[in-house]
Write an enzyme that holds these catalytic residues in place. Structure first.
Site, PDB file in Angstrom:
ATOM      1  N   CYS A  58      22.412  52.233   7.193  1.00 42.52           N
ATOM      2  CA  CYS A  58      21.505  51.595   5.944  1.00 42.52           C
ATOM      3  C   CYS A  58      20.185  52.202   6.156  1.00 42.52           C
ATOM      4  CB  CYS A  58      21.621  50.051   6.273  1.00 42.52           C
ATOM      5  SG  CYS A  58      20.253  49.511   4.918  1.00 42.52           S
ATOM      6  N   CYS A 101      16.916  50.007   5.427  1.00 39.75           N
ATOM      7  CA  CYS A 101      16.460  48.682   6.428  1.00 39.75           C
ATOM      8  C   CYS A 101      17.696  48.483   7.286  1.00 39.75           C
ATOM      9  CB  CYS A 101      16.388  47.518   5.635  1.00 39.75           C
ATOM     10  SG  CYS A 101      17.614  47.108   4.229  1.00 39.75           S
ATOM     11  N   SER A 102      18.422  47.391   7.156  1.00 38.98           N
ATOM     12  CA  SER A 102      19.413  47.077   8.123  1.00 38.98           C
ATOM     13  C   SER A 102      20.640  46.423   7.303  1.00 38.98           C
ATOM     14  CB  SER A 102      19.282  46.578   9.559  1.00 38.98           C
ATOM     15  OG  SER A 102      18.552  45.204   9.013  1.00 38.98           O
TER      16      SER A 102
END
Length: 207
Positions: free
Chosen positions: A115, A118-119
């Site tokens: 990603c 972000c995560s």
């Protein structure tokens, strides 16, 4: 780049053969006790949260999805066509898993997930994201030099194998369907699921 799977604690254990709790575990326990004592949290609620992440959310869920796909061609077909629905068949849905896509590793193609913004991560099937997945070096470098990053994880791929990088978003989460290990024809779903790793379902490892 930090690889949390390379970090190992080498506790020698106490006289009873059990490793003593880490400093972090002791700090967490102390904080938990203090919050309970002050009435800020309900012990039952804490137990429910821990149970949820240990037994209902985590890589074992994804491993079950993978093992079923390996052993049930009809399920695999549904998984590849509509991963969200097929994963929900096994009871894993919602909570950042509402829009899933499964990508399959083959001898010709190796998939890896990231990603970059972000995560974003499929919690229902993989649990909480590892530290390295959220790190800026992984998020930026795996797109630019996927083979180099995979090599740092110990995953060396043949030159002829195509590497595809899939960028998760707030709308779409990816799960890698690893290649089934050789010589596993006699194993049932449970035994096969035990062979599946979190990193294998992210794509930074091969099984």
């Amino acid at each position: 780049m930090a690889h949390d799977h390379h970090d190992h604690d080498h506790d020698h254990g106490d006289d009873h053969g059990q490793a003593p709790p880490s400093d972090m575990a002791l700090r967490v326990k102390a904080l938990e006790s203090l919050m309970v004592e002050k009435g800020l949290v309900d012990p039952a609620a804490l137990d429910a949260i821990v149970d949820h992440f240990e037994h209902r959310v985590g890589p074992r869920n994804g491993a079950r999805v993978v093992a079923k796909a390996w052993t049930d061609p009809a399920y695999k077909a549904r998984l590849m066509e509509d991963a969200t629905a097929a994963i929900a068949e096994l009871g894993y849905a919602g909570g950042q898993g509402d829009h899933m896509i499964v990508v399959e590793n083959t001898p010709e193609i190796h998939n890896v997930v990231v990603c970059t913004l972000c995560s974003c991560y499929p919690w229902p099937v993989l649990g909480l994201p590892p530290v390295w997945y959220k790190s800026s070096p992984y998020r930026s470098r795996v797109v630019i030099d996927p083979r180099g990053v995979l090599a740092e994880f110990g995953t060396e791929l043949p030159a002829e194998t195509e590497v595809r990088v899939w960028d998760s978003t707030a709308e779409i989460r990816y799960l890698v369907l690893p290649e089934r290990p050789a010589d596993t024809d006699g194993l049932d779903e449970s035994a096969l699921a035990a062979l599946v790793t979190r990193d294998g379902m992210i794509g930074t490892a091969r099984l």
